[in-house]
Design a protein around this motif. Structure first.
Motif, mmCIF file in Angstrom:
data_model
loop_
_atom_site.group_PDB
_atom_site.id
_atom_site.type_symbol
_atom_site.label_atom_id
_atom_site.label_comp_id
_atom_site.label_asym_id
_atom_site.label_seq_id
_atom_site.Cartn_x
_atom_site.Cartn_y
_atom_site.Cartn_z
ATOM 1 N N LEU A 1 -1.915 6.353 -6.491
ATOM 2 C CA LEU A 1 -1.136 5.338 -5.794
ATOM 3 C C LEU A 1 -1.243 4.016 -6.529
ATOM 4 O O LEU A 1 -2.308 3.644 -7.031
ATOM 5 N N ASP A 2 -0.138 3.278 -6.579
ATOM 6 C CA ASP A 2 -0.153 1.907 -7.081
ATOM 7 C C ASP A 2 -0.391 0.996 -5.887
ATOM 8 O O ASP A 2 0.409 0.960 -4.944
ATOM 9 N N ILE A 3 -1.496 0.256 -5.912
ATOM 10 C CA ILE A 3 -1.870 -0.570 -4.760
ATOM 11 C C ILE A 3 -2.093 -2.022 -5.196
ATOM 12 O O ILE A 3 -3.006 -2.704 -4.726
ATOM 13 N N THR A 4 -1.245 -2.512 -6.061
ATOM 14 C CA THR A 4 -1.353 -3.877 -6.557
ATOM 15 C C THR A 4 -1.012 -4.885 -5.455
ATOM 16 O O THR A 4 -0.009 -4.714 -4.745
ATOM 17 N N GLY A 5 -1.841 -5.916 -5.324
ATOM 18 C CA GLY A 5 -1.559 -6.999 -4.393
ATOM 19 C C GLY A 5 -2.046 -6.747 -2.984
ATOM 20 O O GLY A 5 -2.667 -5.723 -2.674
ATOM 21 N N THR A 6 -1.731 -7.703 -2.100
ATOM 22 C CA THR A 6 -2.174 -7.635 -0.708
ATOM 23 C C THR A 6 -1.053 -7.230 0.246
ATOM 24 O O THR A 6 -1.294 -7.034 1.435
ATOM 25 N N ASP A 7 0.166 -7.094 -0.278
ATOM 26 C CA ASP A 7 1.301 -6.688 0.558
ATOM 27 C C ASP A 7 1.408 -5.172 0.510
ATOM 28 O O ASP A 7 1.932 -4.593 -0.446
ATOM 29 N N ILE A 8 0.931 -4.500 1.564
ATOM 30 C CA ILE A 8 0.870 -3.034 1.539
ATOM 31 C C ILE A 8 2.250 -2.403 1.573
ATOM 32 O O ILE A 8 2.407 -1.221 1.229
ATOM 33 N N SER A 9 3.265 -3.184 1.976
ATOM 34 C CA SER A 9 4.628 -2.633 1.999
ATOM 35 C C SER A 9 5.150 -2.384 0.590
ATOM 36 O O SER A 9 6.138 -1.664 0.404
ATOM 37 N N LYS A 10 4.488 -2.967 -0.423
ATOM 38 C CA LYS A 10 4.918 -2.804 -1.813
ATOM 39 C C LYS A 10 4.122 -1.727 -2.547
ATOM 40 O O LYS A 10 4.338 -1.501 -3.730
ATOM 41 N N TYR A 11 3.183 -1.092 -1.853
ATOM 42 C CA TYR A 11 2.418 -0.014 -2.481
ATOM 43 C C TYR A 11 3.333 1.178 -2.709
ATOM 44 O O TYR A 11 4.203 1.488 -1.876
ATOM 45 N N THR A 12 3.144 1.865 -3.825
ATOM 46 C CA THR A 12 4.024 2.979 -4.167
ATOM 47 C C THR A 12 3.230 4.188 -4.645
ATOM 48 O O THR A 12 2.079 4.070 -5.090
ATOM 49 N N LEU A 13 3.863 5.333 -4.570
ATOM 50 C CA LEU A 13 3.299 6.578 -5.082
ATOM 51 C C LEU A 13 3.553 6.654 -6.582
ATOM 52 O O LEU A 13 4.688 6.534 -7.044
ATOM 53 N N ARG A 14 2.489 6.846 -7.347
ATOM 54 C CA ARG A 14 2.647 7.045 -8.789
ATOM 55 C C ARG A 14 2.858 8.517 -9.090
ATOM 56 O O ARG A 14 3.565 8.856 -10.035
ATOM 57 N N GLY A 15 2.227 9.410 -8.307
ATOM 58 C CA GLY A 15 2.475 10.823 -8.506
ATOM 59 C C GLY A 15 1.346 11.717 -8.037
ATOM 60 O O GLY A 15 0.289 11.245 -7.594
ATOM 61 N N TYR A 16 1.594 13.030 -8.111
ATOM 62 C CA TYR A 16 0.629 14.068 -7.770
ATOM 63 C C TYR A 16 0.203 14.782 -9.057
ATOM 64 O O TYR A 16 0.974 14.885 -10.014
ATOM 65 N N VAL A 17 -1.005 15.318 -9.043
ATOM 66 C CA VAL A 17 -1.482 16.118 -10.172
ATOM 67 C C VAL A 17 -2.122 17.381 -9.626
ATOM 68 O O VAL A 17 -2.996 17.326 -8.741
ATOM 69 N N THR A 18 -1.699 18.535 -10.136
ATOM 70 C CA THR A 18 -2.353 19.804 -9.858
ATOM 71 C C THR A 18 -2.008 20.757 -10.987
ATOM 72 O O THR A 18 -0.983 20.592 -11.663
ATOM 73 N N ASN A 19 -2.852 21.735 -11.226
ATOM 74 C CA ASN A 19 -2.644 22.674 -12.347
ATOM 75 C C ASN A 19 -2.474 21.922 -13.674
ATOM 76 O O ASN A 19 -1.738 22.375 -14.539
ATOM 77 N N THR A 20 -3.121 20.785 -13.807
ATOM 78 C CA THR A 20 -3.054 19.898 -14.977
ATOM 79 C C THR A 20 -1.629 19.418 -15.251
ATOM 80 O O THR A 20 -1.310 18.984 -16.361
ATOM 81 N N LYS A 21 -0.743 19.465 -14.241
ATOM 82 C CA LYS A 21 0.626 18.989 -14.383
ATOM 83 C C LYS A 21 0.826 17.752 -13.510
ATOM 84 O O LYS A 21 0.236 17.635 -12.422
ATOM 85 N N PHE A 22 1.651 16.837 -13.977
ATOM 86 C CA PHE A 22 1.921 15.585 -13.270
ATOM 87 C C PHE A 22 3.321 15.624 -12.664
ATOM 88 O O PHE A 22 4.300 15.964 -13.349
ATOM 89 N N PHE A 23 3.405 15.297 -11.377
ATOM 90 C CA PHE A 23 4.672 15.281 -10.662
ATOM 91 C C PHE A 23 4.852 13.900 -10.039
ATOM 92 O O PHE A 23 4.029 13.460 -9.223
ATOM 93 N N LYS A 24 5.930 13.210 -10.419
ATOM 94 C CA LYS A 24 6.113 11.831 -9.970
ATOM 95 C C LYS A 24 6.472 11.745 -8.491
ATOM 96 O O LYS A 24 6.181 10.725 -7.849
ATOM 97 N N THR A 25 7.093 12.767 -7.957
ATOM 98 C CA THR A 25 7.525 12.727 -6.559
ATOM 99 C C THR A 25 7.168 14.018 -5.843
ATOM 100 O O THR A 25 6.853 15.035 -6.478
#
Length: 777
Positions: free
Chosen positions: A251-275
């Motif tokens: 997760l991207d959790i930059t700053g103090t405004d939690i409404s702007k936090y975003t999902l960077r992605g999931y990882v499993t089976n050594t693969k990266f999935f953005k959504t």
């Protein structure tokens, strides 16, 4: 205080005056010689020469400092931490402020007044337009009309003083609560997938449907300008560290405004999935499999007896114990945490960030070390997934002193050890961990010196034998930081040497097992791989050999080719020589290959009777290592202190620390950059500080299950007299034997200095050591 299970010790004494014996090595003891020996005696009291200048601030000081900073007139706009959110200002940490050495020396060595104490206060200022974490100093204490609060900036060289950007600050409960809504939603979106793959779901920490555990790793930032969080998942239980699930979320959790936090992605089976959609497509296409499923069963990894392994013969008998059968030979001033033992004297102190510290260490009245203190306990991992690949821990970040808790008598420390409490500030109170430090004298397991001389026609095979008893006073504490239990042991030996040793036990922070990734560690369970990592622990040793005018002498063992006229037939031949010189400038350096260099802290203005500079040698012990990686983005500039075996700098009051507890989230722009301490200053005839590292490259193995063993995960160093005296420090020890055999008659004569040889038998009930609850004051 002894455990209630220790009933009595029986001491049998046989006379040891001059006498012949049929068997030199054994002594007959009659039942009539046996008497009861009490082991409940306290260490004799000694009054410290002066009050402990380095002692922690008092519980009353903690309360008063808390009120002082929260007072409206301070204008800090503080919220009670219990009610605070990310956008509030609140006190995160209170500790004892480090005292400047120049102030203390004029007090302990002169007639100056005791320096006033100050508190160290860390405030998370999320309510500011530019949110930051700021350190402050509050004092003098006790709080009064002269007490002020000011930024604690001068010890830090990173450019912002005691201030660091909000995104580089500690990941406390407020920040965790801030990203929980995003984590909950991101995991709920794929709950059916995690259920199918791992039979586990996460709907939020408090949701009853959640049956896997979320944990984060660090660092969470590179320079404080941004912040992310890597969440790993495990099955819950006492051994959850060794039941990891192959699923991560970033997760991207930059700053103090939690409404702007975003999902960077999931990882499993050594693969990266953005959504979540990308993950779902791969799952539905059968591209995600669990080749080695993890088990929820954790019985295999619990630290308890395993009946199916059987029983070892005679293991129903209690194991050997180290017991002070002659009574305690060290003296203690509990109030001032001052100790005397066999010529040694020192003060102890304790902070929540650094733990146990030693000051004014003297041997026979002469100062050897002004300060000996832990600076950092770090671990850096390796692996092909987000958890291990970027995990770097600095355990001062977790306030390593606050994790030092109750010791188990008879196991962590010998029966009869002197137990001392650990205290540290926790908000407006002081937490007390009973029996968190132990003091005890132990047999070294070998004589400090011995020699057998002559044999010839002597019927006993010798002319004389001499042996001197070896022992050491230990100060020990164990800090449990998450999954690891670090045992810190400081031994003050009767020969005038000091040994510092660290051992590591506890659960591996493991990874899911992949058969093609054994280059990152061994398989240790059904679906578990032990993640290879480095443990590096750094210390500060501020040597003051008799005075503050010291040098670091290096003696190189070199090999030369030479001729000698009395061996003309050899021509030129190879020989060893010693080349000694004082290091001139501040530097980081390593132990020499094959041990072919000796490093000694010496005082060239002080000579022994033979005209040699008096000093102490740095003797490498077991597993002296430094950090393996030098350019990793996750430790590049924040961990310079870890990157060499040794370093030497000139002492300055504004350089008290080798590292900052807040460095770990600022690897590219640290609050304290150890490399900046090296600015070409002289270390020849100056007040110098030696920094040293202990640790181990943890080559994980199946024997790390259930937990890593102290017997193998150990590192040490010794500071030993090097021409500090005119002769070895054993001649004044009474615990010795000089045994002479008459070559004609065979009569054996013993010189025992009036000390008799004891035989000790300990009778124990079934151990049932009582663990006391933690207290607050």
């Amino acid at each position: 205080m002894l455990a209630e299970s220790l009933v009595a010790a029986l001491l049998a004494i046989a006379p040891v005056s001059a006498r012949p014996e049929p068997d030199l090595w054994r002594r007959a003891v009659s039942a009539a010689d046996v008497r009861t020996c009490a082991l409940t005696d306290e260490a004799p009291h000694v009054k410290a020469p002066k009050a402990n200048a380095w002692a922690p601030i008092s519980p009353q000081d903690v309360k008063d400092v808390w009120k002082f900073v929260h007072a409206p007139e301070r204008a800090l706009n503080l919220t009670d931490p219990a009610n605070a959110t990310l956008t509030d200002n609140y006190v995160f940490l209170v500790d004892t402020l480090y005292l400047n050495k120049t102030q203390v020396l004029s007090y302990i060595d002169g007639d100056a007044a005791q320096p006033p104490k100050y508190a160290r206060v860390v405030i998370f200022e999320g309510g500011k337009e530019e949110p930051v974490s700021q350190e402050y100093m509050v004092g003098p204490l006790p709080v009064g009309a002269e007490t002020t609060i000011a930024p604690y900036d001068y010890p830090f060289n990173g450019g912002l003083g005691g201030k660091i950007p909000y995104d580089g600050r500690y990941m406390d409960g407020k920040r965790t609560a801030g990203y929980q809504p995003l984590l909950k939603q991101a995991m709920t979106d794929v709950a059916d997938i995690t259920k199918a793959l791992f039979n586990g779901t996460y709907y939020g920490a408090s949701d009853p449907r959640t049956d896997i555990v979320a944990a984060n790793t660090g660092p969470h930032s590179l320079d404080g300008s941004q912040s992310w969080i890597t969440i790993m998942f495990r099955y819950p239980g006492a051994a959850s560290y060794v039941t990891p699930i192959d699923f991560y979320i970033i997760l991207d959790i930059t700053g103090t405004d939690i409404s702007k936090y975003t999902l960077r992605g999931y990882v499993t089976n050594t693969k990266f999935f953005k959504t979540a959609d990308e993950l779902r497509k791969a799952f539905e296409a059968g591209e995600i499999i669990s080749e080695f499923p993890q088990t929820r069963d954790q019985e295999w990894a619990l630290l308890k007896a395993v009946p199916e392994m059987g029983v070892r013969d005679l293991d129903d008998r209690i194991a050997p114990q180290s017991i002070e059968i002659g009574g305690k030979r060290y003296k203690l001033d509990r109030e001032n945490q001052y100790v005397e033992f066999m010529g040694w004297s020192f003060y102890m102190s304790f902070t929540r960030i650094l733990g146990l510290m030693f000051y004014d260490i003297k041997f026979k009245g002469e100062r050897i070390i002004y300060e000996l203190s832990l600076q950092e306990a770090a671990a850096q991992y390796a692996g092909n997934q987000p958890k291990a690949a970027n995990t770097v821990y600095h355990d001062t970040y977790f306030s390593i002193g606050s994790t030092s808790a109750t010791l188990i008598e008879g196991f962590d420390c010998p029966f009869g050890a002197t137990m001392l409490n650990v205290t540290y500030p926790a908000n407006d109170v002081t937490d007390v961990h009973p029996q968190g430090i132990c003091l005890f004298e132990s047999d070294s397991g070998y004589p400090v010196a011995r020699h057998r001389y002559g044999s010839g026609g002597n019927p006993n095979g010798f002319s004389n034998i001499a042996a001197v008893k070896s022992s050491a006073l230990h100060a020990r504490t164990i800090a449990t930081i998450g999954n690891y239990d670090y045992l810190f042991d400081y031994a003050f030996h009767v020969d005038g040497s000091i040994e510092i040793e660290v051992r590591a036990s506890g659960y591996l922070q493991s990874s899911p097992y992949y058969k093609d990734q054994t280059n990152f560690g061994a398989r240790v369970g059904l679906g578990t791989q032990g993640s290879f990592h480095d443990h590096i622990l750094s210390w500060k040793a501020d040597f003051d050999i008799i005075s503050t005018k010291n040098s670091l002498q290096r003696t190189d063992l070199i090999v030369v080719n030479q001729t000698q006229p009395w061996f003309p037939e050899l021509g030129e031949f190879e020989q060893m020589e010693l080349k000694a010189y004082n290091m001139e400038k501040e530097q980081q350096f390593n132990w020499a290959q094959n041990g072919q260099s000796m490093f000694c802290v010496v005082n060239d203005e002080e000579k022994n009777s033979w005209g040699v500079s008096r000093g102490y040698r740095l003797v490498p012990g077991r597993s002296n290592v430094h950090l393996s990686t030098h350019n990793s983005p996750f430790s590049k500039h924040s961990s310079h202190i870890l990157k060499s075996h040794l370093a030497v700098t000139q002492h300055h009051d504004n350089e008290p620390y080798g590292n900052s507890w807040q460095n770990v989230n600022l690897p590219l722009k640290p609050q304290q950059d150890f490399s900046k301490l090296f600015n070409d200053e002289s270390v020849d005839g100056e007040d110098i500080v030696v920094w040293f590292n202990l640790g181990m490259h943890h080559y994980t193995r199946s024997e790390d299950i259930p937990v890593t063993l102290y017997s193998e995960a150990v590192s040490s160093i010794v500071f030993a007299p090097q021409n500090f005296h005119d002769r070895a420090q054993e001649g004044d020890l009474q615990n010795r034997r000089w045994i002479t055999s008459n070559a004609t008659t065979g009569e054996i004569t013993y010189e025992d200095q009036g000390l008799q040889l004891p035989t000790c038998k300990v009778v124990l009930e079934e151990p049932a050591t009582k663990i006391l609850p933690w207290l607050t004051i």
